[in-house]
Design an enzyme around this catalytic site. Sequence first.
Site, PDB file in Angstrom:
ATOM      1  N   ALA A 171      57.925  31.539   0.091  1.00  0.00           N
ATOM      2  CA  ALA A 171      57.496  32.935   0.054  1.00  0.00           C
ATOM      3  C   ALA A 171      56.279  33.137  -0.824  1.00  0.00           C
ATOM      4  O   ALA A 171      55.393  33.937  -0.504  1.00  0.00           O
ATOM      5  CB  ALA A 171      58.649  33.823  -0.430  1.00  0.00           C
ATOM      6  N   GLN A 195      54.975  40.124   1.892  1.00  0.00           N
ATOM      7  CA  GLN A 195      55.043  41.338   1.089  1.00  0.00           C
ATOM      8  C   GLN A 195      53.702  41.555   0.389  1.00  0.00           C
ATOM      9  O   GLN A 195      52.851  40.655   0.356  1.00  0.00           O
ATOM     10  CB  GLN A 195      56.212  41.196   0.095  1.00  0.00           C
ATOM     11  N   GLU A 197      52.319  41.503  -2.478  1.00  0.00           N
ATOM     12  CA  GLU A 197      51.760  40.646  -3.522  1.00  0.00           C
ATOM     13  C   GLU A 197      51.479  39.224  -3.032  1.00  0.00           C
ATOM     14  O   GLU A 197      50.963  38.410  -3.800  1.00  0.00           O
ATOM     15  CB  GLU A 197      52.733  40.571  -4.701  1.00  0.00           C
ATOM     16  N   LYS A 198      51.786  38.939  -1.777  1.00  0.00           N
ATOM     17  CA  LYS A 198      51.730  37.560  -1.296  1.00  0.00           C
ATOM     18  C   LYS A 198      50.329  37.173  -0.813  1.00  0.00           C
ATOM     19  O   LYS A 198      49.423  37.990  -0.728  1.00  0.00           O
ATOM     20  CB  LYS A 198      52.758  37.359  -0.192  1.00  0.00           C
ATOM     21  N   ASN A 199      50.184  35.890  -0.456  1.00  0.00           N
ATOM     22  CA  ASN A 199      48.870  35.356  -0.103  1.00  0.00           C
ATOM     23  C   ASN A 199      48.274  36.019   1.135  1.00  0.00           C
ATOM     24  O   ASN A 199      47.059  36.186   1.234  1.00  0.00           O
ATOM     25  CB  ASN A 199      48.961  33.846   0.106  1.00  0.00           C
TER      26      ASN A 199
END
Length: 402
Positions: A171, A195, A197-199
């Site tokens: 994740a 989500q 905040e993800k890459n």
Amino acid sequence: MTTPLPQPTAPRYEPLRGLALWGEEEKAAALEVLESRSLFRYYGPAPLHRVDAFEERFAALAGAPHAVAVSSGTAALTCALIGLGIPEGAEVIVPAATFLGCVNAVVAARGVPVFADIDESLTLDPTGWEHLVTDRTFAVMPVHLHQAAADLDPVLAVARRHGLRVLEDAAQACGVSYRGRPVGSIGDAGAFSFQSEKNITAGEGGAVVTHDPAVHDRVARYQDQGGQFTTSRAGDRGTAAGEPFLGANLRMTEIAGAVLAVQLERLPPMLRRLRDIARTVRADLADLGLRWRPLPDEEGSGGDLTLLLDDRMAARRLVTALTAAGVPAGTLYQGRLVHQNPAVRTGRTPWGTGWQAPGRLRASEAILGRSVTVGLGAAMTDDDVAHLAKSLRAAVTGASGE
């Protein structure tokens, strides 16, 4: 009269990744789906099949022949466990330093989490979990924590010795590799989160990848009501050869698929930039003899700057100093292991007590508590990087009294 404490300044930059690069292409992709009025991935007035296209491209990037897009990273973990065939009540070994979603996914799949120590990489101690294996153990879930791969080869060796399935939680490491192999594609299945905040991000979303067509079939069916779906208009889908089973609705929307396809193109250059930032800062501070988080594959990381301090108090002092200088910094999960969460500790599931309170993992508590992670942002300028290095130097030398 009490002297007020100094207030932290506003962050110099946002520690965001895919969201920091959001632009007109994402807007156009979402608008195209809206104008088609076909927001559901399987049918509509003018389907664009954006989730299908994203799945195909994501599978290629992840190095696996099969991918299923779903509604979240936690949904991806749940679907992957179902896809792997977890029996009800089976145990899944989870590293103690991870997000609550790992535990929630095990519970949603009607399994029981068992908590294992981490090492100084902040990921699963690659061989230190073997003593936890019992005749009820079904799988191990190594977590690629904060842009760094877990040391998978020894994890796989232990798992194969005991006939266990390996589910990679990728994740927090989309696009990261481990010794030349994309994370998520190395074990029996891999789960990703999209989500905010993800890459890469569509605000929310997830995906499961696997090399096993039987696992892919079960995942695809489970996230779509078990796969034997009949619409109110008498249409149906689900032509799998296996026996029918009941599932859930964990499907991705067409808007999310369209946005993620755009974000996917931004991923490789973004990770290269973040790795370069991390290398630049480390090289600039090489004379300080700092103790950085050891990574099993430095080249494969997604750009990580995590320090290991002498103790928890030293870590807190460094976080305070960096935050005051406008540098986003903190200890992951506030230094709390996942099973220190009250609901996890007492085994409170929606259907009753699922397990007895696990024992403390003091070594893991100490390692996580004395770590400090500096957030890196995809939109950082060279001036931001120079400010980060200068602030980190000042904070470290100030704390040591030099």
